[in-house]
Design an enzyme around this catalytic site. Structure first.
Site, PDB file in Angstrom:
ATOM      1  N   ARG A   1       0.825  -1.135  -0.214  1.00 46.07           N
ATOM      2  CA  ARG A   1      -0.056  -0.125  -0.015  1.00 46.07           C
ATOM      3  C   ARG A   1       0.923   1.271  -0.166  1.00 46.07           C
ATOM      4  NH1 ARG A   1      -3.523  -2.888  -1.581  1.00 46.07           N
ATOM      5  NH2 ARG A   1      -5.681  -3.017  -0.183  1.00 46.07           N
TER       6      ARG A   1
ATOM      7  N   GLU B   1      -4.261   7.683  -4.922  1.00 46.11           N
ATOM      8  CA  GLU B   1      -4.712   6.864  -6.101  1.00 46.11           C
ATOM      9  C   GLU B   1      -5.915   7.317  -6.752  1.00 46.11           C
ATOM     10  OE1 GLU B   1      -4.234   2.693  -5.548  1.00 46.11           O
ATOM     11  OE2 GLU B   1      -2.112   2.879  -4.831  1.00 46.11           O
TER      12      GLU B   1
ATOM     13  N   HIS C   1      -1.617   0.619 -10.166  1.00 43.02           N
ATOM     14  CA  HIS C   1      -2.192  -0.609  -9.032  1.00 43.02           C
ATOM     15  C   HIS C   1      -2.836  -1.875 -10.086  1.00 43.02           C
ATOM     16  CE1 HIS C   1      -3.824  -0.717  -4.700  1.00 43.02           C
ATOM     17  NE2 HIS C   1      -3.546  -1.909  -5.086  1.00 43.02           N
TER      18      HIS C   1
END
Length: 329
Positions: free
Chosen positions: A241, A270, A289
């Protein structure tokens, strides 16, 4: 009014066969295409009917879930559960489910993609070709570094960490070190892996790969001091993360040559803002991601999330509960 229980699907749409699987027994309300979900009046109204929530990537605070008095299960289409107030759910007796295992190998592939691309400067070199700047032989200023035979340090030796280690050990003859809260002697035997204190691992590894979950204990565990311990030849890879890294400190380390390069699939914010230095640095491979983003794996994750929710609604133990032992029954 129907006597059937209601399932709300949010953020991620389900394939038709999975939706039909739910609809055989329950009412299904689909909010997968709703922007600003937690501010949406219709979603808040629907919560009053909800017995199950299936989705991911949205923070569901206690004050929002207070509006769901019938809620029995939150089934996340993810491994990470940092978007959920676990204590709150457990005290209410709400089962939190997630989707481990089914994304292990795909996410490990992503980690090794970042290792290879960062080491060989693949994105930078491909961009050179795309721009028409490849005008001669590749000389030392464009050289990368080997992966074969180097030392791979893994922080967080769970399922994904072990899968990355296998790729390094058996595919690239790498020496494997790991740091974890507890030792895993089975992995040590299988991989010839050495447990190391965190500082020692950072000093000794050519590649540092992070797979820890985000928690208060791991938030910003990598800052200026940790990058200085790694040194100028180290490549840092984060598939965990974004919050486990002090991002400004990492940017400084990359700009100043404190570390060689970084391969990143996760970020503090993000989507990554276009004005972030990380989006424009030659020694950074930045992915949006995509850790589990394949057709096969995302389907398997959604299928497991649906099966988890169905089990709870039927009064059964789900395959992958996260807070089962902590539930206030």
């Amino acid at each position: 009014m129907s006597s059937k229980k209601t399932v709300i699907v949010y953020q991620r749409a389900l394939k038709p066969d999975l939706r039909e699987k739910l609809e055989r027994e329950y009412n299904v309300l689909d909010f997968s295409q709703t922007p600003n979900l937690t501010q949406d009046a219709e979603f808040k109204k629907a919560l009053s009917q909800a017995h199950a929530l299936i989705g991911s990537s949205v923070t569901l605070p206690a004050e929002l879930l207070d509006q769901a008095p019938h809620l029995e299960v939150v089934s996340s289409i993810s491994v990470g559960v940092d978007n959920y107030d676990i204590d709150y759910l457990s005290k209410r007796g709400i089962v939190l489910c997630h989707t481990p295992d089914v994304l292990t190998e795909t996410t490990a592939d992503t980690a090794f993609l970042l290792i290879l691309a960062s080491a060989r400067r693949a994105v930078e070199m491909a961009e050179m070709v795309r721009k028409g700047d490849w005008t001669g032989g590749i000389a030392e200023p464009h050289f990368g570094v080997d992966v074969q035979g180097k030392t791979l340090g893994i922080i967080g030796m769970g399922r994904i960490g072990a899968a990355i280690a296998r790729r390094g050990k058996f595919g690239f003859n790498m020496s494997v070190s790991y740091h974890n809260r507890s030792r895993h002697e089975d992995f040590e035997r299988e991989l010839g892996a050495d447990w190391k204190a965190l500082d020692d691992l950072l000093r000794d590894s050519d590649f540092v790969c992070v797979t820890v979950p985000l928690s208060e204990a791991t938030r910003h565990m990598f800052g200026k001091r940790e990058f200085e311990l790694m040194g100028e030849n180290t490549i840092f890879v984060n598939i965990a993360r974004g919050g486990v890294v002090d991002e400004p400190a990492m940017i400084d380390a990359l700009q100043n040559g404190t570390i060689r390069a970084a391969g990143l699939d996760v970020f503090d914010i993000e989507p990554l803002p276009g004005d972030s230095p990380l989006a424009h640095m030659d020694n950074v491979v930045a992915l949006p991601h995509i850790g589990s983003a394949t057709h096969e794996t995302r389907y398997a994750m959604a299928e497991l999330a649906v099966d988890n929710a169905l089990a709870v609604l039927r009064g059964e133990k789900p395959r992958a509960p996260y807070n089962w032992d902590a539930l206030d029954r």
